[in-house]
Scaffold this motif. Sequence first.
Motif, PDB file in Angstrom:
ATOM      1  N   VAL A  43       0.849  -1.196   0.000  1.00 36.54           N
ATOM      2  CA  VAL A  43       0.000   0.000   0.000  1.00 36.54           C
ATOM      3  C   VAL A  43       0.881   1.242   0.000  1.00 36.54           C
ATOM      4  O   VAL A  43       1.745   1.415   0.856  1.00 36.54           O
ATOM      5  CB  VAL A  43      -0.937   0.011   1.223  1.00 36.54           C
ATOM      6  N   VAL A  44       0.635   2.106  -0.969  1.00 36.17           N
ATOM      7  CA  VAL A  44       1.378   3.360  -1.095  1.00 36.17           C
ATOM      8  C   VAL A  44       0.595   4.509  -0.463  1.00 36.17           C
ATOM      9  O   VAL A  44       1.164   5.407   0.165  1.00 36.17           O
ATOM     10  CB  VAL A  44       1.667   3.666  -2.579  1.00 36.17           C
ATOM     11  N   GLN A  45      -0.736   4.477  -0.638  1.00 38.10           N
ATOM     12  CA  GLN A  45      -1.570   5.536  -0.057  1.00 38.10           C
ATOM     13  C   GLN A  45      -2.930   4.973   0.306  1.00 38.10           C
ATOM     14  O   GLN A  45      -3.512   4.181  -0.439  1.00 38.10           O
ATOM     15  CB  GLN A  45      -1.736   6.707  -1.040  1.00 38.10           C
ATOM     16  N   GLU A  46      -3.446   5.403   1.441  1.00 37.37           N
ATOM     17  CA  GLU A  46      -4.732   4.931   1.960  1.00 37.37           C
ATOM     18  C   GLU A  46      -5.841   5.887   1.536  1.00 37.37           C
ATOM     19  O   GLU A  46      -6.061   6.940   2.140  1.00 37.37           O
ATOM     20  CB  GLU A  46      -4.666   4.850   3.486  1.00 37.37           C
ATOM     21  N   GLY A  47      -6.547   5.547   0.450  1.00 38.04           N
ATOM     22  CA  GLY A  47      -7.655   6.378   0.010  1.00 38.04           C
ATOM     23  C   GLY A  47      -7.209   7.722  -0.527  1.00 38.04           C
ATOM     24  O   GLY A  47      -6.086   7.899  -1.008  1.00 38.04           O
ATOM     25  N   LEU A  48      -8.119   8.709  -0.426  1.00 34.76           N
ATOM     26  CA  LEU A  48      -7.869  10.047  -0.945  1.00 34.76           C
ATOM     27  C   LEU A  48      -7.375  10.972   0.156  1.00 34.76           C
ATOM     28  O   LEU A  48      -7.747  10.820   1.324  1.00 34.76           O
ATOM     29  CB  LEU A  48      -9.155  10.632  -1.537  1.00 34.76           C
ATOM     30  N   THR A  49      -6.576  11.931  -0.225  1.00 34.11           N
ATOM     31  CA  THR A  49      -6.210  13.015   0.679  1.00 34.11           C
ATOM     32  C   THR A  49      -7.234  14.140   0.521  1.00 34.11           C
ATOM     33  O   THR A  49      -8.056  14.135  -0.409  1.00 34.11           O
ATOM     34  CB  THR A  49      -4.815  13.544   0.374  1.00 34.11           C
ATOM     35  N   ALA A  50      -7.187  15.118   1.400  1.00 34.64           N
ATOM     36  CA  ALA A  50      -8.126  16.239   1.339  1.00 34.64           C
ATOM     37  C   ALA A  50      -8.012  16.986   0.012  1.00 34.64           C
ATOM     38  O   ALA A  50      -9.019  17.368  -0.593  1.00 34.64           O
ATOM     39  CB  ALA A  50      -7.878  17.185   2.507  1.00 34.64           C
ATOM     40  N   GLU A  51      -6.771  17.172  -0.479  1.00 36.14           N
ATOM     41  CA  GLU A  51      -6.561  17.878  -1.739  1.00 36.14           C
ATOM     42  C   GLU A  51      -7.146  17.083  -2.907  1.00 36.14           C
ATOM     43  O   GLU A  51      -7.803  17.644  -3.789  1.00 36.14           O
ATOM     44  CB  GLU A  51      -5.069  18.113  -1.954  1.00 36.14           C
ATOM     45  N   GLY A  63     -20.674  18.470  -3.811  1.00 39.96           N
ATOM     46  CA  GLY A  63     -20.046  18.806  -2.550  1.00 39.96           C
ATOM     47  C   GLY A  63     -18.974  17.793  -2.184  1.00 39.96           C
ATOM     48  O   GLY A  63     -19.013  16.633  -2.616  1.00 39.96           O
ATOM     49  N   ASN A  64     -18.029  18.224  -1.387  1.00 42.82           N
ATOM     50  CA  ASN A  64     -16.942  17.349  -0.955  1.00 42.82           C
ATOM     51  C   ASN A  64     -17.488  16.366   0.080  1.00 42.82           C
ATOM     52  O   ASN A  64     -17.940  16.768   1.154  1.00 42.82           O
ATOM     53  CB  ASN A  64     -15.801  18.166  -0.358  1.00 42.82           C
ATOM     54  N   ALA A  65     -17.450  15.078  -0.227  1.00 38.23           N
ATOM     55  CA  ALA A  65     -18.000  14.040   0.651  1.00 38.23           C
ATOM     56  C   ALA A  65     -16.900  13.110   1.139  1.00 38.23           C
ATOM     57  O   ALA A  65     -17.081  11.896   1.245  1.00 38.23           O
ATOM     58  CB  ALA A  65     -19.081  13.249  -0.083  1.00 38.23           C
ATOM     59  N   LEU A  66     -15.728  13.684   1.433  1.00 38.30           N
ATOM     60  CA  LEU A  66     -14.603  12.909   1.933  1.00 38.30           C
ATOM     61  C   LEU A  66     -14.859  12.470   3.371  1.00 38.30           C
ATOM     62  O   LEU A  66     -15.264  13.278   4.207  1.00 38.30           O
ATOM     63  CB  LEU A  66     -13.324  13.744   1.871  1.00 38.30           C
ATOM     64  N   ARG A  67     -14.600  11.201   3.656  1.00 32.32           N
ATOM     65  CA  ARG A  67     -14.689  10.689   5.020  1.00 32.32           C
ATOM     66  C   ARG A  67     -13.292  10.689   5.640  1.00 32.32           C
ATOM     67  O   ARG A  67     -12.287  10.629   4.922  1.00 32.32           O
ATOM     68  CB  ARG A  67     -15.258   9.272   5.021  1.00 32.32           C
ATOM     69  N   PRO A  68     -13.215  10.719   6.971  1.00 27.38           N
ATOM     70  CA  PRO A  68     -11.903  10.713   7.611  1.00 27.38           C
ATOM     71  C   PRO A  68     -11.033   9.515   7.238  1.00 27.38           C
ATOM     72  O   PRO A  68      -9.802   9.607   7.246  1.00 27.38           O
ATOM     73  CB  PRO A  68     -12.249  10.697   9.108  1.00 27.38           C
ATOM     74  N   ASP A  69     -11.664   8.365   6.883  1.00 26.20           N
ATOM     75  CA  ASP A  69     -10.879   7.170   6.552  1.00 26.20           C
ATOM     76  C   ASP A  69     -10.268   7.216   5.161  1.00 26.20           C
ATOM     77  O   ASP A  69      -9.545   6.306   4.762  1.00 26.20           O
ATOM     78  CB  ASP A  69     -11.720   5.905   6.717  1.00 26.20           C
ATOM     79  N   GLY A  70     -10.556   8.271   4.391  1.00 26.72           N
ATOM     80  CA  GLY A  70      -9.999   8.410   3.052  1.00 26.72           C
ATOM     81  C   GLY A  70     -10.945   8.007   1.944  1.00 26.72           C
ATOM     82  O   GLY A  70     -10.615   8.156   0.762  1.00 26.72           O
ATOM     83  N   PRO A 240      -9.542  -4.650   2.885  1.00 18.50           N
ATOM     84  CA  PRO A 240     -10.336  -4.239   4.051  1.00 18.50           C
ATOM     85  C   PRO A 240     -10.821  -2.798   3.913  1.00 18.50           C
ATOM     86  O   PRO A 240     -10.356  -2.038   3.057  1.00 18.50           O
ATOM     87  CB  PRO A 240      -9.355  -4.374   5.221  1.00 18.50           C
ATOM     88  N   ALA A 241     -11.762  -2.421   4.779  1.00 19.02           N
ATOM     89  CA  ALA A 241     -12.225  -1.038   4.809  1.00 19.02           C
ATOM     90  C   ALA A 241     -11.047  -0.100   5.048  1.00 19.02           C
ATOM     91  O   ALA A 241     -10.075  -0.434   5.740  1.00 19.02           O
ATOM     92  CB  ALA A 241     -13.269  -0.867   5.904  1.00 19.02           C
ATOM     93  N   LEU A 242     -11.119   1.090   4.441  1.00 21.69           N
ATOM     94  CA  LEU A 242     -10.053   2.060   4.616  1.00 21.69           C
ATOM     95  C   LEU A 242      -9.955   2.485   6.084  1.00 21.69           C
ATOM     96  O   LEU A 242     -10.942   2.450   6.816  1.00 21.69           O
ATOM     97  CB  LEU A 242     -10.290   3.286   3.739  1.00 21.69           C
ATOM     98  N   GLY A 243      -8.759   2.930   6.466  1.00 23.46           N
ATOM     99  CA  GLY A 243      -8.544   3.268   7.867  1.00 23.46           C
ATOM    100  C   GLY A 243      -7.626   4.449   8.081  1.00 23.46           C
ATOM    101  O   GLY A 243      -6.894   4.488   9.082  1.00 23.46           O
ATOM    102  N   ASN A 248      -5.421  11.450   5.884  1.00 23.57           N
ATOM    103  CA  ASN A 248      -4.008  11.797   5.708  1.00 23.57           C
ATOM    104  C   ASN A 248      -3.270  10.856   4.765  1.00 23.57           C
ATOM    105  O   ASN A 248      -2.056  10.965   4.599  1.00 23.57           O
ATOM    106  CB  ASN A 248      -3.298  11.817   7.068  1.00 23.57           C
ATOM    107  N   GLY A 249      -3.987   9.915   4.142  1.00 22.39           N
ATOM    108  CA  GLY A 249      -3.361   9.013   3.183  1.00 22.39           C
ATOM    109  C   GLY A 249      -2.608   7.858   3.795  1.00 22.39           C
ATOM    110  O   GLY A 249      -2.001   7.062   3.069  1.00 22.39           O
ATOM    111  N   GLN A 250      -2.643   7.741   5.125  1.00 20.50           N
ATOM    112  CA  GLN A 250      -1.895   6.696   5.810  1.00 20.50           C
ATOM    113  C   GLN A 250      -2.849   5.827   6.630  1.00 20.50           C
ATOM    114  O   GLN A 250      -3.751   6.332   7.292  1.00 20.50           O
ATOM    115  CB  GLN A 250      -0.840   7.306   6.726  1.00 20.50           C
ATOM    116  N   GLY A 251      -2.619   4.511   6.562  1.00 23.96           N
ATOM    117  CA  GLY A 251      -3.445   3.587   7.323  1.00 23.96           C
ATOM    118  C   GLY A 251      -2.625   2.412   7.807  1.00 23.96           C
ATOM    119  O   GLY A 251      -1.427   2.287   7.505  1.00 23.96           O
ATOM    120  N   ALA A 252      -3.278   1.520   8.542  1.00 25.13           N
ATOM    121  CA  ALA A 252      -2.559   0.392   9.138  1.00 25.13           C
ATOM    122  C   ALA A 252      -2.289  -0.724   8.132  1.00 25.13           C
ATOM    123  O   ALA A 252      -1.334  -1.488   8.295  1.00 25.13           O
ATOM    124  CB  ALA A 252      -3.370  -0.167  10.306  1.00 25.13           C
TER     125      ALA A 252
END
Length: 632
Positions: A43-51, A63-70, A240-243, A248-252
């Motif tokens: 894994v290089v990046q976990e989901g989307l970043t805010a940008e 509208g921006n529908a970003l969740r904290p998990d990416g 697995p579900a994003l985390g 911030n693009g980082q997960g476990a």
Amino acid sequence: MSRTTRRALVVSLAAAGLVPLTNGTAHASTLAAVVPTAPVYTVVQEGLTAEQAEKLARTAGIGNALRPDGSFSFTDPRRFARVPGTAVERGKDEDGRATVSEAVDFTALARTKALPDDEALKLAKNLLPVPDGYGARPVVDHTTLDQSDTRGTLLRSYNLDTTVSYQLTLGDVPVVGPGAKVRASFAGDGSVVQLGQAVRQIKRSGEVPIVSPARAQETCTQLYGARTKQDTPVLGYYAPALGATDANGQGAVAQLLPHYICRPVDGVSETSSYGGKLVPASPATAPTVQLKASGDGRTVSASAGVKGGTGPYAYSWSSSSVPLDLPKAQIQYVGQNRYDPRDPQKTFTETLTVTVTDTNGLATTAKVDLVNLQGDASSSGVQGGVGGTLASNGIEQTVDEWQCAQDSADGYKSVMQSKGHSVAFDWRGPLAWEKDFKDKNQGGLDASYADKVDAQWYTGHGWSGGFTFKGAHDDGNITPNEARWGDDNLEWLQLESCQVLRDTNGKKDYFGRWGQAFQGLHLLNGFDTNAQCLNGGTGRRFASYLFPEKLGWWTTRDALTVQQAWGTMAADLEPAGTRWRSMSPATYKVATGQWVTNLGDYYWGQGSVGPDIRPGSTINPLQGFFSVSGVS
């Protein structure tokens, strides 16, 4: 990929039934001697970043529908799966709560034009480019409104939008799970009415040896039991579900690792699905578990010893007598000490299950039995167990040995209680009875359970003719002829179960099967296709969509209707191509020339709710049914 590596992967895929056992350069017997391997992806990046999410929202015009998990999950509550309607009458329900009759606006429906498939594909390709390293097979379909009479005869259909979803692959091998979702739904003018993306950026980083499909099938048999026939499992990757934290693009999750997807044979249709539980294809990468438990007739103490895999570990416990929310290695709880409270003469066997999942989503399941909550027991785990083909409120959940099913019920319960709504009962495993859903006039107990509450959540196995239970109270299945829901209270029934609302003949025959069950029931939510349970929190996600989403004092998303919440949950978490369905009764108002339905119902306190409509099984040209269905 080297020639040797390619040969090894060809062998593993061929054995799983994915590709022929030949590549034109060597005899099959030569290839069979090569130890099978499969790639590993870092894994290089976990989901989307805010940008990235802001850019996606601007491009889509939403509208921006970003969740904290990416993940990104946008639904337009005014348009997605929304049947145009007009409020025509006000009244009260059986408890004195206000109702609003909403009539279908056929004039607006006639103006609704679905976007052509090829145009939707172009828009989706530009809007949602597939991340590097993945392959993608697009699935194009529509959210559809259908109408029938009380006999179940289809009268008319409308396409409400056009949906493009992607079945992601890695090296031509399918990727499954809540971390592999890319989809968009478009209105006729090309604007976005729903958009979801939950996927990791990855890169290939080596290979691991994998077991043969025959070995994996043995593990599938251990997970399901010897009575369930198994077809040859197929290779896949579990996402697995994003985390991420604060997007911030980082997960476990560090790696996506190969799994085999079990293929249990459906006892009704004698066919197998590709939505079975997952077992690690490379057992050396997965954790092992030793479960020990003891009981004194009331209190159970248990511990799970774990080795291998990649920490930290997540612990999920389930009991066949009481709900558990104890995410740790050692637990203690009070079991159901009067056996079955509705049949106290029965000897009760408490089944305790623990599923240990490592940081990369590799799971191992172990379980023990304690008769009458007494004695000592221990068990080594079986590697695998992820997933499976899956006001006042009630919960009945019949697959207590499936952690994803427990999580689904737990999530639904947690959200409802956090919003101030009670859960009147919560029966799981052998305590969930067919009689709880059976018509009281046929010897059932629905007036005390399923039909006593406003909303009911069920998770378990199903088919086009009904859904199933353990034990014989009265029997193991509820079928349409035994169901008469809503004559006491029930408004909304959610069936997390395969194919209960299946169109078996292309003529929408589910209307005719289930029409007799509507005796005041507002909505029956279910699936046309198989429904998969992949630890994605389906119950929690559905319930959360019934209420507004807030950030401090600011409302970031309005409450969705019950029907929209069901479709959006499926869009978020079910695999590409899964078809969900919501069925509503309808009555024709002669005075106004309008059809009134319950498709626009909100959950109590969140918006308007329609009156009870009772078409039942009587042939009546002034009554009938509507359904809305779509694809994830």
